[in-house]
Design an enzyme around this catalytic site. Structure first.
Site, short mmCIF file in Angstrom:
data_model
loop_
_atom_site.label_atom_id
_atom_site.label_comp_id
_atom_site.label_asym_id
_atom_site.label_seq_id
_atom_site.Cartn_x
_atom_site.Cartn_y
_atom_site.Cartn_z
N LYS A 99 -74.72 -2.27 92.08
CA LYS A 99 -74.86 -3.44 90.94
C LYS A 99 -74.19 -4.74 91.34
CE LYS A 99 -73.73 -5.07 86.33
NZ LYS A 99 -73.36 -6.63 86.97
N GLU B 226 -60.94 -2.05 93.48
CA GLU B 226 -60.22 -3.19 94.49
C GLU B 226 -60.25 -4.39 93.66
OE1 GLU B 226 -59.81 -6.40 96.11
OE2 GLU B 226 -61.85 -6.05 96.96
N CYS C 295 -59.92 -12.76 96.27
CA CYS C 295 -59.11 -11.96 95.57
C CYS C 295 -57.57 -11.73 96.33
CB CYS C 295 -59.68 -10.33 95.43
SG CYS C 295 -60.18 -9.91 97.16
N GLU D 217 -54.13 -15.56 88.21
CA GLU D 217 -54.99 -15.74 89.20
C GLU D 217 -55.64 -17.01 88.88
OE1 GLU D 217 -57.66 -12.72 92.12
OE2 GLU D 217 -57.46 -12.53 89.86
#
Length: 492
Positions: A178, A253, A287, A384
Site C-alpha cells: 500500500k 518503523e 524519520c 517531530e
C-alpha cells in the site's frame, strides 16, 4: 483535470480502476497545483488483492520456485530499478517535492537492496537438532510466513519499499503493497517493473487509498499473516489494534526526535555539516532527522556561526533543478504546522536564527531555520518537525548530554560528534536508539539493520536478520525406530 496523467492500481497482475471509481488528485508541492490523478482502492479491491496473494502461495508457478530462482527474479527487478531510476526519481520529485538529486540517486542505490536480498534468498537455512532421543531425526526448516501487508509512507518510498519487499519476496511470501495516498505516483509506476521482472500475477499487488476504505481493511484482514508498517506513532497504534483481528506478525518503523551530540573536541565543520544533513537534508522530511542538536556550551556560539555561514549558501528552489539544496515540503499543512510550532518556541524564549518563516513564493516552501533553545521543554525539541528546522540546546557535561539524548519516548536515530574514540564508544553505547552515527549522519546500507527503540517502533529492516522476519520455523520429527510406538498414552 482530464488531461492530467492518471495512475491505476495493480491487482493480481491487472491494471485497474478502483471498484468504487474513487479518484484523487495529487498536487505538485513545488507549484501547489494538481499534476496527476490516481485510482483509489476500496475494501473490495483490498479483498481481491489479498485473495490473489493467498492463492499464489499455493500456485506451483510461485510455490515451487527454488530459493535460487526467487533470487534471480529479484536480481532482474534490481536491474530494472537501476535502469528506471531517473524516471522514478522524477516522478517522486514531482509528486512529493523531494530533490531530484536525492530521489534519483536513492532509487539507483535501492537496486542494491534488491541485489542484497536476492543473494540471501538461497541462504535461508534450517538446522539438524542434536535431539536427546536416539531414535529420532529432528530438523528445522524456515518457510515463508505467508501474505504480507506492506505499508509505505510518501517520503523515501522507494527505499522503504525495498526494505520490505526485498526480504519478503526472497523468503517466498506474497505482498500487498500500500502506497501512501499522498504522492503515490512512483509506487504505482514501480509496479510496472514487478510485472516486467517476471513475478507471477498475485505475488505483488500495489494499491493506494484512504484509511477507511483501504488501510483499515488491509491491516485487519483475516488472511494477512505479516504487517510491515512505516509511518507515524498514532497511525501505528491503529495498525496494532487492527492486527488483533488477524494476529499478524507486525513490525513498526516509526518517527523520532533523534539527538545529535556535539562535544567540545568535535571538528566544527564536520559537526555543522552533520547537523545540516540531519535537519536540512531531504528538506527535513526524514524519520531520522536529527532535530535535537545537543551542543557543549563552550562551542555553541562558534557552531551557530558556522551553521549560519553554511546555511547562507543553501539554495531554496525547484526540486527538479540540480543546484537546489532544499525543496518544498510535501503538504501545505506541514508548513502551517511548522510556523505554529516556531511561534510557540519564540514564546518560550527561543532565539530564531536564519529565517523562521515560510518562503514567499508559490508552493509549500519553508526557509531553513535554526532555533537556539533555552530549555529542553522548547516546543521544537518535543515534536517531530518534518521540515528544515534545526534546534540546538547546550549541555555542560557528558552525563547531562546522555540524559538529554534519552529524554524522549522515541529512539530511532542518533549522532555523536567527537574526536575522542573512547568517548565515541562510551556515549554511543548509552544512547537508547536503534542507530547511532559517529562523525557522520544519514548513512544507509542494505547490510546494516534499520529500526528503532521505544515509540520509534520494533523490528528491523535490512541486514541478514530482516529476511528471517518473513519466515516461520517448522520443526520436523522423524522416528528412526524399528519398533512402533510402545505406549500412545505417554508423551515421548
Amino acid at each position: 483535470m482530464g488531461n492530467l496523467p492518471h495512475f491505476q492500481l495493480f491487482i493480481d497482475g491487472v491494471w485497474t480502476e478502483g471498484s468504487a471509481s474513487q479518484v484523487m488528485t495529487s498536487e505538485n508541492p513545488a507549484t501547489g497545483q494538481g499534476w496527476a490523478t490516481f485510482a483509489c482502492a476500496s475494501s473490495e479491491d483490498v479483498d481481491r488483492a489479498i485473495a490473489a496473494a493467498k492463492r499464489v502461495l499455493d500456485d506451483p508457478e510461485w510455490r515451487d520456485l527454488t530459493q535460487t530462482q526467487r533470487g534471480k527474479l529479484l536480481y532482474r527487478l534490481a536491474e530494472l530499478v537501476a535502469e528506471n531510476a531517473a524516471r522514478l526519481g522524477e516522478l517522486e520529485t514531482t509528486d512529493s517535492g523531494k530533490l531530484l538529486a536525492e530521489t534519483s540517486a536513492q532509487t539507483g542505490y535501492v537496486a542494491d537492496y534488491y541485489r542484497y536480498f536476492a543473494g540471501l534468498a538461497d541462504k535461508i537455512e534450517g538446522t539438524v537438532l542434536p535431539i536427546d532421543k536416539p531414535d529420532m531425526h529432528v530438523f528445522t526448516t524456515r518457510e515463508a510466513i505467508g501474505v504480507v501487508a506492506a505499508i509505505v509512507p510518501w517520503n523515501a518510498q522507494m527505499f522503504l519499499t525495498a526494505t520490505k519487499l526485498g526480504p519478503a519476496l526472497a523468503a517466498g511470501c506474497s505482498v500487498v503493497l500500500k502506497a501512501s495516498e499522498i504522492a503515490p505516483a512512483p509506487m504505482l509506476e514501480f509496479a510496472k517493473l514487478i510485472e516486467q521482472a517476471g513475478f507471477p500475477p498475485g505475488v505483488v499487488s500495489v494499491i493506494t487509498g484512504d484509511a477507511e476504505n483501504c488501510a483499515i481493511p488491509l491491516t485487519r484482514h483475516p488472511d494477512v499473516d505479516r504487517i510491515a508498517f512505516t509511518g507515524g506513532p498514532e497511525t501505528a497504534r491503529h495498525v496494532v489494534r487492527n492486527s488483533a483481528e488477524n494476529f499478524a506478525v507486525t513490525s513498526l518503523e516509526l518517527g523520532g526526535k533523534s539527538p545529535i551530540l556535539v562535544f567540545e573536541d568535535a571538528d566544527l565543520d564536520g559537526a555543522a555539516n552533520g547537523l545540516i544533513a540531519g535537519n536540512f537534508g531531504a528538506s527535513g522530511q526524514s524519520c531520522v532527522a536529527g532535530t535535537r542538536g545537543l551542543v557543549h556550551r563552550s562551542i555553541l556560539g562558534p557552531l551557530v556561526e558556522r551553521i549560519a555561514e553554511k546555511a547562507s549558501a543553501i539554495r531554496l528552489g525547484d526540486p527538479l533543478q540540480p543546484e537546489t539544496h532544499v525543496g518544498p515540503l510535501c503538504t501545505a499543512a506541514q508548513v502551517r504546522k511548522i510556523e505554529e510550532t516556531l511561534n510557540k518556541a519564540r514564546a518560550q524564549g527561543a532565539v530564531i536564527h536564519l529565517s523562521g518563516e515560510a518562503a514567499d513564493r508559490p508552493g509549500n516552501y519553508m526557509n531553513p531555520t535554526l532555533v537556539e533553545c533555552k530549555s529542553p521543554e522548547t516546543e521544537t525539541l518535543k515534536i517531530e518537525m518534518f521540515g528544515p528546522v534545526m534546534s540546538l540546546l547546550p549541555f555542560d557535561t557528558e552525563e547531562e548530554a546522555i540524559a538529554l539524548a534519552n529524554s524522549t519516548p522515541y529512539g530511532l536515530g542518533s549522532g555523536v560528534f567527537t574526536q575522542n574514540l573512547a568517548r565515541a564508544h562510551r556515549v554511543s553505547k548509552r544512547i537508547r536508539a536503534g542507530i547511532c552515527w559517529v562523525n557522520t549522519y544519514r548513512a544507509i546500507s542494505p547490510i546494516a539493520p534499520f529500526g528503532g527503540f521505544n515509540q520509534s517502533g520494533y523490528g528491523r529492516e535490512a541486514g541478514v536478520e530482516a529476511i528471517l522476519d518473513y519466515t516461520r520455523t517448522k520443526t520436523t520429527w522423524i522416528s528412526t525406530a524399528q519398533e512402533p510406538m510402545a505406549n500412545p498414552f505417554i508423551m515421548r
